[in-house]
Design a protein around this motif. Structure first.
Motif, PDB file in Angstrom:
ATOM      1  N   UNK A  58      -3.816  10.991  10.227  1.00 18.74           N
ATOM      2  CA  UNK A  58      -3.951  10.588  11.691  1.00 18.74           C
ATOM      3  C   UNK A  58      -4.874   9.281  11.757  1.00 18.74           C
ATOM      4  N   UNK A  59      -4.702   8.512  12.745  1.00 22.17           N
ATOM      5  CA  UNK A  59      -5.752   7.591  12.987  1.00 22.17           C
ATOM      6  C   UNK A  59      -6.947   7.982  13.353  1.00 22.17           C
ATOM      7  N   UNK A  79       0.893  -1.231   0.090  1.00 26.11           N
ATOM      8  CA  UNK A  79      -0.212   0.082  -0.130  1.00 26.11           C
ATOM      9  C   UNK A  79       0.773   1.310   0.022  1.00 26.11           C
ATOM     10  N   UNK A  80       1.846   1.168   0.544  1.00 27.93           N
ATOM     11  CA  UNK A  80       2.686   2.403   0.445  1.00 27.93           C
ATOM     12  C   UNK A  80       3.449   2.958  -0.762  1.00 27.93           C
ATOM     13  N   UNK A 112       5.464   8.762   7.661  1.00 32.29           N
ATOM     14  CA  UNK A 112       5.825   9.595   6.687  1.00 32.29           C
ATOM     15  C   UNK A 112       5.255   9.253   5.356  1.00 32.29           C
ATOM     16  N   UNK A 113       5.358   8.146   4.931  1.00 27.84           N
ATOM     17  CA  UNK A 113       4.543   7.538   3.736  1.00 27.84           C
ATOM     18  C   UNK A 113       3.379   7.275   3.509  1.00 27.84           C
TER      19      UNK A 113
END
Length: 610
Positions: free
Chosen positions: A605-606, A522-523, A554-555
Motif C-alpha cells: 500500500x502507499x 527495483x522490481x 503485483x510485483x
C-alpha cells in the motif's frame, strides 16, 4: 432375436405354408393376434402386410412352417418365426419391403426369419392370451378375392387414419402459428416497453449526472468562496489585532480607563475573528483535499500542557474545573491538527458547562501492530438531545436553546474536529444526554512506541545498518543526512545488480530501494530478494518518483510500503521505519526466513505520509 424358443415363451399358433390360401391365413392370423393383444391399428396392418409379403415369397420352400409366440415379461413382444428345411429363401426385394414395415432378423444359415412386434404394454393376462389363442384356431382358408378385399379394407383404414392424422397435424400447425403470432406480438410489445424504459433510465441517468455536476460545481464554488474570503479577511483582521495590541502595549499611558477597555475589547474581538477566519480556511482546505497532515513525533505531555495553559484562561460563563491528563507518551502525528482537535473539543465543553468538571483522559488500547491512543473528553454540561447528535456534525449547525445566550460560535467546531481526526487516520464518536453531559471519544492509530521503550523516535538511531540502492547521486546525497538520523551506518549502492550481494554481505535492518535503475530495476531486485530464503525477511521500503497508479503493484508485494521521493522528510522516514520495519521485524528475522516471508507477502500500500 433368435429362432430358438426363448425361456418363458408362450405359444399361440403354428401354421404350415404350402399354398396361397395358407398365406391368406397367415396374414389374417398376424392381424388377429396383434389386434387381440392391443397393438395399434397401423402396426397391425404393417405386421400383416409383412407376413403376407414374406410368406408369399417363401411359398415353394421345403417344409415351410410359421410359429407365433408371446415372449418377454417386462417388454412383451409378439414373435413370428418362419422356418424352412430347403429352398432359396426370401428374395432381396421382399426383405427390403418387410424391413421397412417391421423389425425382422434373417438367418440364412439357420434358414429362418424372425419378425417381432412390441406390444407396448405389460405382459398380457393369461385370460387374454387364451382368448387370442382361441381366435387364431378358428381361422379357415380364404379365397384370393376375400384376401384382396381384406387388404383393400386395411388399406382404406390406413389411408383414413393417415388423413385424420394430417388433419390433426394441420390443426396443430395452425394453433402453433397462432401462438407464435401472439408470442411475437407480446415480444414486440415488451421490447417497446423495455426500450421506452431504457430511454427513461438513460434520461434519468443524464439528469443525475447533470445534478451531480452542478452539486460538485456548487461545492467547489463554496470552497473557493471560503478560501478567498478567508484570505481577504485575514489581512485586515491581522492589522486590527496588531494595531490594538500596539495601542495597549505602547500607548497605554495616553489612554484613559474607558479607552483602554474599548481597545482591549477590539483586540479580543479581533483575535476571536482571526481564529474563526483560520478555522474557515482550514475547513475549505480539508473539503478541497489540500489539507495534508505533516507527520512527525508529538510529545503528548508537552502538547497537553501547553493546551491546558491556553484553555485555563478561556473566557467562560461558569466555574467548571478543567482536568487534563499528563501521559508519558510520544506518537507520530500532525501536532497542529491534533492540537486543534483537542482544543475544539475542550473549548466546546467548557463553553456549555456552567459548573462541574471538564476532563480529558488519555489511554492506549489494542496490541502491537494494531494499537490506538484514545482521547476522551467528558463534561457535566447541558448535554445534547439524541435527535440532534448527528446534526451537530453538519457545518454551521447549532443546537438551539437558552444555553446559546451569550455564547458565540459558528457551528464549525465539531465538524472541523471530526474532519481533522479522519485526516489523521482516526475516528471521533459522541454520546450525550440532556442534563447529563457529553462524552467525545477520539481514537487515533499509534505510530510509535511509548516513551522510554525500544525504538523511541527521539532515542537516537532506529536501525543498525541501512542499505540505500539508487543510481541518482544527487538524491543519495540529499537523503543521506536524513538516513543517518535513522541508522548507525548507511551503505550506498549505485547499481541494482549489486544490491542483493551487498544485502547478503551487510545483513541490514532495512533496504531503501529505488524502482528506476538502468542495469536492474527495483522490481527485479525485489524478486531476487524474495526468491532468496536468507534475504526474503529483510524489510524493503520502496522510493520512486513515478505516479502511484502507474506502478506494477503485483510485483511490489515483497515491499513494506512505497514512498514518494518528492515528499521525503525526517519525520516521515522516522514514522515509516518505526511502523513498517521495527515493530516485530527483528524478532521475525531472528526466527528464520519463513516468518519473514509470511510478513512480507501482504498487500502493498502507499504510505499515507507520502
Amino acid at each position: 432375436m433368435s429362432t430358438a424358443s426363448s425361456p418363458g415363451a408362450v405359444p399361440l399358433v403354428s401354421l404350415s405354408l404350402t399354398t396361397e390360401q395358407d398365406v391368406f391365413v397367415l396374414r389374417r392370423s398376424g392381424k388377429t393376434a396383434a389386434r387381440s393383444l392391443g397393438v395399434e391399428p397401423q402396426d397391425q396392418i404393417r405386421l400383416a402386410t409383412a407376413l403376407s409379403e414374406l410368406g408369399r415369397d417363401l411359398i415353394g420352400s421345403c417344409e415351410l412352417t410359421v410359429s407365433c409366440t408371446l415372449v418377454g415379461r417386462t417388454r412383451p413382444r409378439l414373435r413370428f418365426a418362419l422356418v424352412w428345411k430347403d429352398g432359396p429363401g426370401p428374395g432381396a426385394e421382399a426383405l427390403r419391403a418387410a424391413s421397412r414395415l417391421v423389425a425382422l432378423e434373417h438367418l440364412p444359415v439357420e434358414r429362418s426369419l424372425v419378425i417381432e412386434q412390441p406390444l407396448g404394454v405389460d405382459a398380457p393376462a393369461p385370460a387374454l392370451v387364451e382368448r387370442t389363442r382361441q381366435a387364431l384356431r378358428t381361422h379357415k382358408g380364404a379365397t384370393a378375392v376375400e384376401d384382396a378385399r381384406a387388404q383393400t379394407v386395411d388399406l382404406i383404414a390406413a389411408l383414413e387414419e393417415s388423413r385424420a392424422q394430417r388433419e390433426e397435424l394441420r390443426r396443430l400447425n395452425a394453433e402453433l402459428e397462432e401462438t407464435n403470432r401472439g408470442v411475437m406480438a407480446l415480444y414486440s410489445e415488451l421490447s417497446e416497453e423495455l426500450e421506452e424504459t431504457n430511454r427513461g433510465v438513460v434520461a434519468l441517468y443524464a439528469e443525475l449526472e447533470e445534478k451531480s455536476r452542478q452539486l460538485r460545481e456548487a461545492s467547489e464554488a463554496k470552497t473557493r468562496f471560503w478560501a478567498n474570503v478567508s484570505h481577504e479577511l485575514r489581512t485586515p483582521v491581522n492589522a486590527v489585532v496588531g494595531l490594538a495590541r500596539m495601542l495597549l502595549e505602547f500607548d497605554a499611558e495616553r489612554l484613559d480607563e474607558e479607552q483602554h477597555r474599548q481597545v482591549s475589547l477590539i483586540a479580543a474581538s479581533g483575535a476571536t475573528l482571526l481564529a474563526l477566519v483560520d478555522e474557515l480556511l482550514d475547513v475549505a482546505k480539508a473539503e478541497s483535499g489540500r489539507l495534508e497532515p505533516n507527520w512527525g513525533p508529538v510529545d503528548l505531555r508537552a502538547l497537553l500542557g501547553q493546551l491546558t495553559g491556553v484553555l485555563r484562561g478561556y473566557a467562560r460563563h461558569g466555574d467548571a474545573e478543567l482536568v487534563v491528563a499528563e501521559p508519558e507518551l510520544t506518537v507520530v502525528s500532525d501536532e497542529v491538527m491534533l492540537t486543534r482537535v483537542l482544543r475544539n473539543l475542550l473549548s466546546n465543553a467548557l463553553k456549555f458547562t456552567e459548573s462541574g468538571t471538564v476532563r480529558l483522559d488519555v489511554a492506549t488500547e489494542g496490541g502491537a501492530g494494531d494499537e490506538f491512543v484514545v482521547f476522551t473528553v467528558t463534561d457535566t454540561g447541558v448535554g445534547i438531545p439524541e435527535a440532534e447528535q448527528q446534526q451537530i456534525f453538519e457545518e454551521f449547525y447549532q443546537v438551539r436553546g437558552p444555553h446559546q445566550r451569550g455564547r458565540s460560535g459558528t457551528g464549525l467546531g465539531l465538524p472541523y474536529a471530526r474532519r481533522l481526526t479522519e485526516l489523521l487516520g482516526g475516528t471521533l464518536a459522541l454520546t450525550s444526554a440532556p442534563g447529563q453531559g457529553t462524552e467525545v471519544t477520539v481514537r487515533l492509530p499509534v505510530r510509535s512506541s511509548p516513551s522510554g521503550a525500544g525504538g523511541e523516535v527521539a532515542g537516537g538511531p532506529l536501525l543498525a545498518v541501512l542499505v540505500t540502492a539508487d543510481d541518482d547521486d544527487a538524491f543519495r546525497a540529499a537523503v543521506r543526512p536524513l538516513l543517518e538520523q535513522l541508522a548507525e551506518r548507511v551503505v550506498e549502492v549505485d547499481r541494482g545488480g549489486r544490491t542483493c550481494a551487498v544485502v547478503r554481505e551487510e545483513r541490514p535492518d532495512a533496504v531503501l530501494l529505488d524502482l528506476q535503475m538502468p542495469d536492474l530495476d527495483g522490481y527485479a531486485v525485489l524478486a531476487e530478494l524474495a526468491a532468496d530464503p536468507e534475504l526474503r525477511g529483510v524489510p524493503v521500503v520502496v522510493v520512486t518518483s513515478a505516479r502511484w497508479e502507474s506502478l506494477d503493484h503485483g510485483r511490489l508485494r515483497h515491499a513494506r510500503t512505497v514512498l514518494d521521493k518528492a515528499s521525503l522528510s525526517p519525520a516521515q522516514l522516522t514514522a515509516v521505519f518505526t511502523e513498517h520495519v521495527l515493530r516485530g521485524d527483528r524478532a521475525e528475522r531472528g526466527d528464520g526466513a519463513e516468518r519473514g516471508e509470511s510478513r512480507t507477502q501482504g498487500a502493498i500500500r502507499k504510505d499515507p505520509r507520502s
